[in-house]
Design a protein around this motif. Sequence first.
Motif, mmCIF file in Angstrom:
data_model
loop_
_atom_site.group_PDB
_atom_site.id
_atom_site.type_symbol
_atom_site.label_atom_id
_atom_site.label_comp_id
_atom_site.label_asym_id
_atom_site.label_seq_id
_atom_site.Cartn_x
_atom_site.Cartn_y
_atom_site.Cartn_z
ATOM 1 N N VAL A 21 46.011 -4.399 86.755
ATOM 2 C CA VAL A 21 46.132 -3.119 86.043
ATOM 3 C C VAL A 21 44.875 -2.277 86.278
ATOM 4 N N ALA A 22 43.726 -2.882 86.140
ATOM 5 C CA ALA A 22 42.476 -2.147 86.383
ATOM 6 C C ALA A 22 42.388 -1.687 87.840
ATOM 7 N N PHE A 23 42.856 -2.502 88.751
ATOM 8 C CA PHE A 23 42.855 -2.127 90.167
ATOM 9 C C PHE A 23 43.717 -0.893 90.407
ATOM 10 N N PHE A 24 44.926 -0.894 89.843
ATOM 11 C CA PHE A 24 45.819 0.249 90.036
ATOM 12 C C PHE A 24 45.268 1.506 89.374
ATOM 13 N N ILE A 25 44.662 1.367 88.206
ATOM 14 C CA ILE A 25 44.058 2.530 87.543
ATOM 15 C C ILE A 25 42.928 3.091 88.398
ATOM 16 N N GLU A 26 42.117 2.202 88.958
ATOM 17 C CA GLU A 26 41.016 2.630 89.828
ATOM 18 C C GLU A 26 41.526 3.346 91.079
ATOM 19 N N LYS A 27 42.706 2.965 91.544
ATOM 20 C CA LYS A 27 43.295 3.587 92.733
ATOM 21 C C LYS A 27 44.041 4.877 92.414
ATOM 22 N N GLY A 28 44.056 5.293 91.137
ATOM 23 C CA GLY A 28 44.640 6.584 90.787
ATOM 24 C C GLY A 28 46.018 6.537 90.164
ATOM 25 N N ILE A 29 46.523 5.358 89.873
ATOM 26 C CA ILE A 29 47.828 5.242 89.219
ATOM 27 C C ILE A 29 47.644 5.503 87.728
ATOM 28 N N ASP A 30 48.628 6.169 87.108
ATOM 29 C CA ASP A 30 48.588 6.457 85.681
ATOM 30 C C ASP A 30 48.437 5.165 84.876
ATOM 31 N N LYS A 31 47.652 5.223 83.800
ATOM 32 C CA LYS A 31 47.362 4.025 83.008
ATOM 33 C C LYS A 31 48.623 3.383 82.452
#
Length: 112
Positions: A21-31
């Motif tokens: 989840v943190a990886f996807f958030i860091e890559k710009g995906i909505d929380k």
Amino acid sequence: LILSGMALGAMTTQGIMLHIVAFFIEKGIDKSFAAVTISIIALCGSFGKIFWGYLADFVKPIKLYFFACIIILISFFIIQFLNINLFITILFSVLFGLGYGSFAPIFTTLAF
């Protein structure tokens, strides 16, 4: 050897589940969508447990374990080398969940 495989498999998959989840958030995906990926992984993992368990009645478990590990490896390459967008997050979650779902039914059959 079985213990090492189980330990390394668990550390790899649980480490991914912990940080995805943190990886996807860091890559710009909505929380909120990044959080949904865990649910997608869980649903696909539940389906994977049934699917792999059923297949284990007909195919040698070591072959199934190999294919499940290949599916997880493909999901790792997807998030490593492709641009992260909503489609990639869903594709990763489905593939990872299916591969992750194989561990419970296949490890027990490999032990015997």
